[in-house]
Motif scaffolding. Structure first.
Motif, short mmCIF file in Angstrom:
data_model
loop_
_atom_site.label_atom_id
_atom_site.label_comp_id
_atom_site.label_asym_id
_atom_site.label_seq_id
_atom_site.Cartn_x
_atom_site.Cartn_y
_atom_site.Cartn_z
N HIS A 219 62.21 69.13 103.23
CA HIS A 219 61.15 69.45 101.76
C HIS A 219 62.28 70.35 100.84
O HIS A 219 61.82 69.74 100.23
CB HIS A 219 60.00 70.05 102.46
CG HIS A 219 58.76 69.46 102.89
ND1 HIS A 219 58.39 68.23 102.73
CD2 HIS A 219 58.00 69.23 104.29
CE1 HIS A 219 57.82 67.43 104.19
NE2 HIS A 219 57.49 68.87 104.49
N ARG A 222 64.03 67.13 99.38
CA ARG A 222 63.91 66.43 98.53
C ARG A 222 62.52 67.09 97.40
O ARG A 222 61.86 66.60 96.31
CB ARG A 222 62.28 65.75 99.76
CG ARG A 222 62.07 64.68 98.86
CD ARG A 222 60.12 63.93 99.89
NE ARG A 222 61.39 63.26 101.12
CZ ARG A 222 61.00 63.92 102.62
NH1 ARG A 222 60.57 65.14 102.17
NH2 ARG A 222 61.72 63.17 103.15
N HIS A 223 62.14 68.29 98.19
CA HIS A 223 60.76 68.16 96.47
C HIS A 223 60.80 70.07 96.55
O HIS A 223 59.66 71.00 97.05
CB HIS A 223 59.52 68.38 96.76
CG HIS A 223 58.99 67.95 95.99
ND1 HIS A 223 58.59 68.10 94.89
CD2 HIS A 223 57.11 67.95 95.70
CE1 HIS A 223 57.53 68.75 93.42
NE2 HIS A 223 56.24 68.13 94.59
#
Length: 352
Positions: A219, A222-223
């Motif tokens: 995570h 990715r973000h």
């Protein structure tokens, strides 16, 4: 302030950081006095130990401590004076919270979306064998072929690191993410997770989410922009904070503050990099940002706004220099270590 330059690139980035601090002190009337002492290999050669015992009293009497990177991997036998300086001060000063901000900067290409987060890492227990026992090591050699590593998790340490994360979140976007492995480490991380839930519940307005550590690594790549304050145990925080610092564009931009209830220590997020020592190429801004965190900590503790203003001026100056490309090679510029420190010192004192 007690200043300990350390090993490898430590003296170079420490000198650059001191130039920045002198400029900030002059502009904001901080009255900083920096007292320098040997630590690491220089101290071992001169005094027979990497950390002289009297340094602890000096650190306790000062308003802050700045530790340059040291060659911790070289220091294996405390009986021969080879003490890990970072471990020594973290343990002896009870610096339980390792605060590690990371953010992207305009003008610096990063491999991910824009983000601005802080990893709050428990600093005094967990799997770290040199700090989870009153005496001896937390690693046991059972047979020549079997090693057992002990992990210590205590309610008191969980409560205070969760509280530190919540108090920091109140100053930011009021969101806390708890990173854990309670699905496997059911007792230790289970207790950590439960205590974080209880602590956040005492802070109205703070939102909380929970992420398993292996998923968090994905995570974060990715973000990362979804995260504000991330709180976790020692080893997970060590790994995650290096990842988020590198995602910002360079580990050389990773500030790090080790804070306790009474004392705090600024410390670069990276190591001593002996392969580039003495070449005037190291990025000093990790230690500079760490020193800014120390100024902010001192200002909040003593309700002295000018220290917080100085910290923000340092951070803003770094952002402007990055945007202009007036930085070291690892972040897209061509400056050497000393020149990068001088550029930032000039930026801080430049009329606005």
């Amino acid at each position: 302030m007690i200043v300990l330059p350390g090993d490898g690139i430590g003296p170079e980035i420490t000198a650059a950081t001191q130039a920045v601090l002198r400029a900030a002190s002059d502009r904001f009337d901080l009255g900083l006095v920096m007292e320098e002492h040997d630590v690491g290999h220089a101290s071992l050669a001169r005094h027979g130990t990497t950390v002289r015992p009297e340094l602890l009293d000096l650190a306790k009497a000062a308003d802050g401590l700045m530790l340059g990177p040291t060659a911790t991997f070289d220091f294996k036998d405390e009986a021969k004076g080879q003490i890990n300086p970072s471990k020594f001060f973290r343990k002896e000063l009870d610096l339980f919270a390792n605060i590690r901000p990371a953010r992207t900067y305009p003008g610096l290409a990063a491999p991910v979306e824009d983000f601005d987060l802080v990893v709050v890492r428990e600093n005094t227990e967990g799997f770290y064998a040199d700090r989870n026992m009153a005496e001896g090591s937390g690693e046991l050699l059972v047979t020549p072929d079997v090693v057992v590593s002990l992990r210590r998790i205590t309610r008191a340490c969980c409560e205070r690191i969760a509280d530190a994360a919540c108090r920091l979140a109140l100053r930011r976007r009021k969101r806390v993410t708890v990173v854990h492995k309670a699905n496997v480490l059911k007792l230790g991380d289970g207790m950590f997770l439960d205590i974080c839930r209880e602590t956040v519940g005492r802070y109205p307005g703070i939102e909380m989410d929970e992420v398993i550590v292996d998923a968090m690594m994905a995570h974060a790549v990715r973000h990362p922009g979804r995260y504000d304050v991330i709180v976790t145990t020692n080893m997970f925080g060590d790994i995650l904070s290096d990842l988020t610092a590198e995602l910002s564009g360079s580990l050389g931009l990773g500030g790090s503050l080790n804070a306790g209830s009474t004392y705090a220590m600024a410390q670069a997020a990276h190591g001593s990099a002996p392969d580039i020592a003495g070449q005037d190429v190291a990025n000093p801004y990790s230690l500079v940002l760490s020193a800014a965190l120390l100024l902010d900590w001192h200002g909040e503790r003593h309700q002295a706004k000018r220290f917080g203003e100085a910290a923000r001026a340092i951070e803003a100056g770094i952002a402007r220099l990055i945007a202009d490309g007036n930085v070291t090679r690892d972040v897209g510029g061509s400056l050497g270590t000393a020149a990068a420190g001088a550029a930032l010192a000039a930026e801080i004192t430049r009329p606005t």
